[in-house]
Design a protein around this motif. Sequence first.
Motif, PDB file in Angstrom:
ATOM      1  N   CYS A   1       0.929  -1.341  -0.078  1.00 12.00           N
ATOM      2  CA  CYS A   1      -0.283  -0.004  -0.118  1.00 12.00           C
ATOM      3  C   CYS A   1       0.825   1.152  -0.004  1.00 12.00           C
ATOM      4  CB  CYS A   1      -0.757  -0.062   1.266  1.00 12.00           C
ATOM      5  SG  CYS A   1      -1.969   1.330   1.540  1.00 12.00           S
TER       6      CYS A   1
ATOM      7  N   THR B   1       0.714   3.612   1.799  1.00 11.12           N
ATOM      8  CA  THR B   1       1.042   3.941   3.382  1.00 11.12           C
ATOM      9  C   THR B   1       2.432   3.192   3.883  1.00 11.12           C
ATOM     10  OG1 THR B   1      -1.349   4.171   3.984  1.00 11.12           O
ATOM     11  CG2 THR B   1       0.171   3.668   5.653  1.00 11.12           C
TER      12      THR B   1
ATOM     13  N   HIS C   1      -0.216  -4.373   5.757  1.00  7.90           N
ATOM     14  CA  HIS C   1      -1.331  -4.398   6.412  1.00  7.90           C
ATOM     15  C   HIS C   1      -2.746  -4.861   5.445  1.00  7.90           C
ATOM     16  CE1 HIS C   1      -0.841  -0.204   4.697  1.00  7.90           C
ATOM     17  NE2 HIS C   1      -2.311  -0.490   4.404  1.00  7.90           N
TER      18      HIS C   1
ATOM     19  N   CYS D   1      -7.150  -3.227   1.824  1.00  2.16           N
ATOM     20  CA  CYS D   1      -6.733  -1.861   2.261  1.00  2.16           C
ATOM     21  C   CYS D   1      -7.235  -0.887   1.014  1.00  2.16           C
ATOM     22  CB  CYS D   1      -5.518  -1.334   2.683  1.00  2.16           C
ATOM     23  SG  CYS D   1      -5.373   0.188   3.221  1.00  2.16           S
TER      24      CYS D   1
END
Length: 325
Positions: free
Chosen positions: A35, A37, A57, A144
């Motif tokens: 991701c 992030t 995640h 996500c």
Amino acid sequence: MIFSGAGTPLRAAELAKPEPGTGQVRLQVQACAVCRTDLHIVDGELPDPKLPLVLGHQIVGVVSAVGTGASRFSVGERVGVPWLGWTDGTCRFCRSGRENLCDRARFTGYQIDGGFAEETVADERYCLRLPESYSDLQVAPLLCAGLIGYRSMRMTGDAERLGLYGFGASAHIVAQVARWQGRRVFAFTRAGDEEGQRFARSLGAEWAGSSTERPPEELDAAIIFAPVGELIPAALAAVAKGGVVVCAGIHMSEIPAFSYDLLWGERALRSVANLTRQDGEEFMELAPQVPVRTEIREFRLDEANEALQHLRAGELRGAAVLKVA
Ligand SMILES: [Zn+2]
Ligand SMILES: [Zn+2]
């Protein structure tokens, strides 16, 4: 793959096998999607990560052990682990159905070790059951890119003409859900990214162009996925009166000053932060109905740095996924 501080690449390391604590499950990681992030953490744009840290995640794992008191899943079951890893359940946000804003929330692959690893542990209350029709690699980006995109799109209400700024992992999923809901999709990419624009059209965007262009007609809402502050005035200029601009990312470069005219006319600007477990459950129900098809590029676990580099360079179509097992 261990992260030990901003500005250093991830490195392969042998860690002790994690033991599931009370209420936790241990997972044999099968796949973990990458991701933006993760990139923000590696680049030091998010404060105070756990160090050293295992990133990741969007974890797809098979339960290999359960801790004391854990009873939701049995050994051998496939589960997903998203960004929201723990909340206190008692703060005013948790008590009002907004656990995504929990004052003491802990996030997977940020304050809790995540899925760029062969094994991990997770609090079973935050794990998600995954739709069976998807392979491990195909389902990982739903955790996500899909979830946050879905939450962001909900914040646009029933907007019919939807602009998507930044056509990466999240937008490629959102476009499919939006079309299925009968919305019209307008996709914005970096200038000159004709391949990205073609990709967007192939997923149902009726128009695709550069983020500096005006769409052929006004939009009712826009979602900004790219971490680029300049896109806020651009998107506000493209939405009609009463429209909303939703910022879906966790970090953005400085937003340039802009004239109040762009916000006037009851236009709204807001961010979306994290997810609730309910978002997760709803989206895992919805995705196979559309059905959302994820476009992925597969990397090995030890190629995590390469995957991050491709994401940084904007060279991916869809989502990067680490194939672990
Ligand atoms: Zn994410
Ligand atoms: Zn809370």
